[in-house]
Design a protein around this motif. Sequence first.
Motif: not given
Length: 116
Positions: A40-54
């Motif tokens: 977001a503007p003025g904010k650090e990049r943040e992790l939203v979600a992740d998914i394993s290879n399978s």
Amino acid sequence: QVQLVESGGGLVQPGGSLRLSCAASGFTFSNYVMNWYRQAPGKERELVADISNSGARINYADSVKGRFTISRDNAKNSVYLQMNNLKPEDTAVYYCRVVVKRLPYWGQGTQVTVSS
């Protein structure tokens, strides 16, 4: 070379939905964890979600749990982010990311704006 191309962003009213897509190439997609981040503007990049290879293991940021769903289609070399009940604070540039041989690769990002 590794390439990630996001699409699906746009302007949506609060409470609305969007589905982001990330098309991957240049690596064996089915072998790697995929991430969605946002900034977001003025904010650090943040992790939203992740998914394993399978797709068997999925994690979400607390701020999006119950509203966002990450998924992948290894046959299409693509990862998705379904975003429901969007809020103004979800406004950000959304990026997909992969780490290949210890190097992070990012897409160009797609803008999501939640506003009435």
